[in-house]
Write a protein that holds these residues in place. Structure first.
Motif, PDB file in Angstrom:
ATOM      1  N   ARG A 181       0.757  -1.256   0.005  1.00  0.00           N
ATOM      2  CA  ARG A 181      -0.228   0.108   0.076  1.00  0.00           C
ATOM      3  C   ARG A 181       0.827   1.087  -0.083  1.00  0.00           C
ATOM      4  O   ARG A 181       0.436   2.087  -0.557  1.00  0.00           O
ATOM      5  N   ALA A 182       2.155   1.392   0.774  1.00  0.00           N
ATOM      6  CA  ALA A 182       2.811   2.530   0.833  1.00  0.00           C
ATOM      7  C   ALA A 182       3.470   2.639  -0.759  1.00  0.00           C
ATOM      8  O   ALA A 182       3.524   4.054  -1.051  1.00  0.00           O
ATOM      9  N   TRP A 183       3.735   1.923  -1.376  1.00  0.00           N
ATOM     10  CA  TRP A 183       4.331   1.797  -2.763  1.00  0.00           C
ATOM     11  C   TRP A 183       3.319   2.442  -3.463  1.00  0.00           C
ATOM     12  O   TRP A 183       3.418   3.105  -4.253  1.00  0.00           O
ATOM     13  N   ILE A 184       1.998   2.037  -3.460  1.00  0.00           N
ATOM     14  CA  ILE A 184       0.956   2.751  -4.235  1.00  0.00           C
ATOM     15  C   ILE A 184       0.740   4.221  -3.981  1.00  0.00           C
ATOM     16  O   ILE A 184       0.522   4.997  -4.848  1.00  0.00           O
ATOM     17  N   TRP A 185       0.760   4.573  -2.688  1.00  0.00           N
ATOM     18  CA  TRP A 185       0.524   5.714  -2.247  1.00  0.00           C
ATOM     19  C   TRP A 185       1.696   6.966  -2.917  1.00  0.00           C
ATOM     20  O   TRP A 185       1.531   7.641  -3.393  1.00  0.00           O
ATOM     21  N   THR A 186       2.930   6.321  -2.760  1.00  0.00           N
ATOM     22  CA  THR A 186       4.022   7.144  -3.332  1.00  0.00           C
ATOM     23  C   THR A 186       4.045   7.141  -4.650  1.00  0.00           C
ATOM     24  O   THR A 186       4.116   8.159  -5.114  1.00  0.00           O
ATOM     25  N   LEU A 187       3.586   6.120  -5.566  1.00  0.00           N
ATOM     26  CA  LEU A 187       3.141   6.428  -6.908  1.00  0.00           C
ATOM     27  C   LEU A 187       2.261   7.576  -7.065  1.00  0.00           C
ATOM     28  O   LEU A 187       2.563   8.345  -7.884  1.00  0.00           O
ATOM     29  N   VAL A 188       1.195   7.498  -6.553  1.00  0.00           N
ATOM     30  CA  VAL A 188       0.036   8.228  -6.599  1.00  0.00           C
ATOM     31  C   VAL A 188       0.696   9.660  -6.626  1.00  0.00           C
ATOM     32  O   VAL A 188       0.494  10.676  -7.081  1.00  0.00           O
ATOM     33  N   VAL A 189       1.496  10.114  -5.416  1.00  0.00           N
ATOM     34  CA  VAL A 189       1.778  11.383  -5.041  1.00  0.00           C
ATOM     35  C   VAL A 189       2.762  11.590  -6.229  1.00  0.00           C
ATOM     36  O   VAL A 189       2.858  12.999  -6.561  1.00  0.00           O
ATOM     37  N   LEU A 190       3.684  10.880  -6.577  1.00  0.00           N
ATOM     38  CA  LEU A 190       4.610  11.225  -7.729  1.00  0.00           C
ATOM     39  C   LEU A 190       3.879  11.612  -8.899  1.00  0.00           C
ATOM     40  O   LEU A 190       4.214  12.799  -9.515  1.00  0.00           O
ATOM     41  N   ILE A 191       2.831  11.061  -9.244  1.00  0.00           N
ATOM     42  CA  ILE A 191       2.152  11.309 -10.530  1.00  0.00           C
ATOM     43  C   ILE A 191       1.303  12.710 -10.225  1.00  0.00           C
ATOM     44  O   ILE A 191       1.449  13.426 -11.098  1.00  0.00           O
ATOM     45  N   ALA A 192       0.869  12.971  -8.860  1.00  0.00           N
ATOM     46  CA  ALA A 192       0.139  14.574  -9.010  1.00  0.00           C
ATOM     47  C   ALA A 192       1.238  15.421  -8.885  1.00  0.00           C
ATOM     48  O   ALA A 192       1.012  16.329  -9.409  1.00  0.00           O
ATOM     49  N   ALA A 193       2.632  15.132  -8.336  1.00  0.00           N
ATOM     50  CA  ALA A 193       3.682  16.368  -8.480  1.00  0.00           C
ATOM     51  C   ALA A 193       4.118  16.481  -9.936  1.00  0.00           C
ATOM     52  O   ALA A 193       4.127  17.675 -10.262  1.00  0.00           O
ATOM     53  N   VAL A 194       4.116  15.592 -10.640  1.00  0.00           N
ATOM     54  CA  VAL A 194       4.573  15.635 -12.197  1.00  0.00           C
ATOM     55  C   VAL A 194       3.551  16.372 -12.962  1.00  0.00           C
ATOM     56  O   VAL A 194       3.756  17.622 -13.549  1.00  0.00           O
ATOM     57  N   THR A 195       2.408  16.115 -12.583  1.00  0.00           N
ATOM     58  CA  THR A 195       1.145  16.635 -13.184  1.00  0.00           C
ATOM     59  C   THR A 195       0.877  18.167 -12.760  1.00  0.00           C
ATOM     60  O   THR A 195       0.771  19.098 -13.624  1.00  0.00           O
ATOM     61  N   LEU A 196       1.132  18.513 -11.544  1.00  0.00           N
ATOM     62  CA  LEU A 196       1.099  19.729 -11.264  1.00  0.00           C
ATOM     63  C   LEU A 196       2.300  20.650 -11.649  1.00  0.00           C
ATOM     64  O   LEU A 196       1.969  21.590 -12.030  1.00  0.00           O
ATOM     65  N   ALA A 197       3.329  20.135 -11.759  1.00  0.00           N
ATOM     66  CA  ALA A 197       4.864  20.811 -12.217  1.00  0.00           C
ATOM     67  C   ALA A 197       4.306  21.161 -13.715  1.00  0.00           C
ATOM     68  O   ALA A 197       4.687  22.212 -14.163  1.00  0.00           O
ATOM     69  N   LEU A 198       3.733  20.240 -14.578  1.00  0.00           N
ATOM     70  CA  LEU A 198       3.293  20.369 -15.860  1.00  0.00           C
ATOM     71  C   LEU A 198       2.473  21.609 -15.999  1.00  0.00           C
ATOM     72  O   LEU A 198       2.478  22.313 -17.077  1.00  0.00           O
ATOM     73  N   VAL A 199       1.423  21.516 -15.236  1.00  0.00           N
ATOM     74  CA  VAL A 199       0.354  22.531 -15.421  1.00  0.00           C
ATOM     75  C   VAL A 199       0.841  23.801 -15.041  1.00  0.00           C
ATOM     76  O   VAL A 199       0.382  24.868 -15.651  1.00  0.00           O
ATOM     77  N   LEU A 200       1.570  24.106 -13.912  1.00  0.00           N
ATOM     78  CA  LEU A 200       1.878  25.355 -13.465  1.00  0.00           C
ATOM     79  C   LEU A 200       3.282  25.857 -14.339  1.00  0.00           C
ATOM     80  O   LEU A 200       3.353  26.952 -14.273  1.00  0.00           O
ATOM     81  N   ARG A 201       3.668  24.975 -15.061  1.00  0.00           N
ATOM     82  CA  ARG A 201       4.859  25.360 -16.206  1.00  0.00           C
ATOM     83  C   ARG A 201       4.420  26.475 -17.112  1.00  0.00           C
ATOM     84  O   ARG A 201       4.991  27.170 -17.689  1.00  0.00           O
ATOM     85  N   GLU A 202       3.146  26.200 -17.480  1.00  0.00           N
ATOM     86  CA  GLU A 202       2.399  26.886 -18.711  1.00  0.00           C
ATOM     87  C   GLU A 202       1.989  28.156 -17.964  1.00  0.00           C
ATOM     88  O   GLU A 202       1.455  28.997 -19.041  1.00  0.00           O
ATOM     89  N   HIS A 203       1.736  28.450 -16.897  1.00  0.00           N
ATOM     90  CA  HIS A 203       1.365  29.667 -16.490  1.00  0.00           C
ATOM     91  C   HIS A 203       2.379  30.574 -15.885  1.00  0.00           C
ATOM     92  O   HIS A 203       2.937  30.160 -14.838  1.00  0.00           O
TER      93      HIS A 203
END
Length: 500
Positions: free
Chosen positions: A2-24
């Motif tokens: 379960r810890a590995w799954i949550w870590t993967l989810v956090v990484l995906i959220a961080a990458v998505t947020l970085a890509l979105v904020l990069r364009e603004h």
């Protein structure tokens, strides 16, 4: 995993947020006169999220700090509840296992520490049960008074305490106190089936048969009692109600019974007795016949044989029909002999009684034979069978050793001598000298244990032809006894025993 799954989810959220904020690439300007603050849009969003998290955590921490006393109180309550449950469980287990001393220790500790009314009531009942099983009834009653005070505020606990104490009083044999506790509960709610069963038990101990009858019917309708137990209670109560009501209320009580209940032995005997006391012998006979056809009980057969001379013929005919079905039943043969004695059929009565005695040699048959021989004027035979009947009741009587300085007494007519086994050898009569006087005793056999059991053919001096010999066949039996009222001393060759 379960810890590995949550870590993967956090990484995906961080990458998505970085890509979105990069364009603004916009700026945020905060004007607070005389100050002017300018920073990028991405920083503003991140700062807002961080500030929200910090404020949320701070407020939750303040709330947790302020609720500590309440939380501590709940924790102490749960700990006390667990302790009470453990002590109560241990106390009841010790009571059920018979370890009453250990049970008293656990329950006393519980009563001293608990603040729960239910725990105090249950612990008090367990302590009362322990005292009851130890026979300390005074301490049990004192404990029950405390339980009543604790349970007064809770109706369910009040019912539980009353039921438990009533059961202990019934075990002690004090049904009055049990009824005083159970009857109010029964009046309020008749659906307490266990209370109803205990109340039935109390009324049976008190002998209040009307209440027993009604409560048994109630439990039968709700299928809350075993059928055999219900029939036993109804049989006892119905018989008592029939006897108490007499012939005046017989029809009402009798019609309230079902068909299978009317044939119960005790009920049939009680009904036949009431009918016989009212001189309704035909109805009494029909009641007994219906019961005998269902259950061939010796008590019913004996009651059927008790009747007046005017009504013996019908009962004798019916009993002979049963004899075809039960040819070797000793009670039925004895009943037939008694009916023949009632109708003064001496020979046939002797025939049935001797057949019964060959199957079972008991007191009643000897008593009936004694009455029969007394009616025939055979006093020696009558006295002998009466002695044997009394020997069955009293038992083997010890022989009395007489003094050597006194002459030996003639004990042949002594009623205390019940059999030849108790008579000295010098006074034992020869069984061959005790031949039957009446021709109806053709199948007579000696009661002496030393004599053979089979019947002995007897030829009288006046009979010289083979036709005068008697037969042992039970199916070819002829009654040649003299009719009642004939003076046998006139025609008998035996000496007259009457005293002038």
């Amino acid at each position: 995993m379960r810890a590995w799954i949550w870590t993967l989810v956090v990484l995906i959220a961080a990458v998505t947020l970085a890509l979105v904020l990069r364009e603004h690439s916009g700026n945020v300007v905060v004007l607070v006169p005389p100050y002017r603050v300018s920073f990028g849009l991405n920083f503003a969003v991140v700062a807002a999220i961080v500030i929200f998290i910090v404020l949320y955590v701070t407020l939750r921490f303040i709330s947790w700090i302020s609720g500590s006393p309440e939380r501590f109180r709940l924790w102490r309550g749960r700990r006390a509840q667990n302790r009470d449950r453990a002590l109560l469980e241990s106390g009841w287990l010790n009571v059920l296992e018979g370890r009453y001393d250990q049970a008293e220790k656990d329950l006393s500790k519980l009563l001293a520490k608990t603040r729960s009314h239910s725990s105090r009531v249950l612990a008090g009942l367990a302590s009362a049960r322990a005292a009851h099983n130890q026979g300390e009834y005074q301490r049990r009653d004192e404990q029950f008074k405390q339980v009543q005070d604790e349970a007064a505020k809770d109706e369910r606990l009040k019912v539980a305490a009353a039921t438990a104490m009533a059961e202990m009083w019934l075990d002690q044999g004090n049904p009055q106190e049990a009824v005083a506790l159970l009857q109010p509960l029964q009046d309020v709610n008749a659906r307490f089936l266990h209370t109803t069963r205990l109340l039935l038990r109390a009324y049976r101990q008190l002998g209040q048969h009307d209440q027993v009858y009604e409560l048994t019917r109630l439990l039968v309708r709700r299928s809350a009692i075993d059928r055999d137990e219900a029939l036993a209670a109804i049989e006892e109560a119905a018989a008592a109600r029939i006897k108490a009501g007499g012939i005046e209320q017989f029809k009402t009580v009798w019609s309230d019974l079902r068909a299978d209940e009317k044939t119960l032995p005790i009920v049939a005997l009680a009904a036949a007795q009431v009918k016989a006391e009212a001189d309704e012998y035909d109805d009494a006979a029909r009641i007994l016949e219906a019961a005998i056809n269902v259950r061939f009980e010796p008590s019913l057969i004996m009651a059927y044989a008790n009747c007046t001379p005017e009504h013996y013929a019908r009962r004798l005919s019916k009993a002979e029909e049963w004899l075809r079905k039960y040819p070797n039943d000793a009670d039925l043969l004895a009943a037939l002999g008694q009916l023949c004695l009632t109708g003064q059929l001496w020979g046939q009565g002797e025939h049935y009684l001797k057949r019964s005695m060959k199957i079972r040699n008991d007191m009643r048959i000897h008593a009936l034979l004694g009455n029969l021989y007394d009616g025939l004027g055979r006093s020696q035979d009558a006295m002998r069978h009466w002695q044997l009947a009394s020997a069955v009741v009293v038992g083997a009587l010890p022989s009395v050793r007489t003094s050597r300085s006194l002459p030996a007494a003639d004990t042949q007519a002594d009623p205390d001598i019940v059999d030849t086994a108790f008579v000295p050898d010098a006074v034992i009569a020869d069984p061959a000298d005790e031949q039957p006087m009446a021709a109806s005793a053709a199948d007579f056999y000696s009661d002496d244990p030393a004599s053979p059991t089979p019947a002995v053919d007897v030829i009288t001096p006046s009979s010289t032809t083979p036709a005068a010999s008697s037969s042992n066949d039970d199916d070819e039996y002829f009654d040649s006894a003299l009719p009642p009222g004939v003076d046998t001393s006139i025609i008998s060759d035996r000496p007259d025993r009457r005293v002038d």
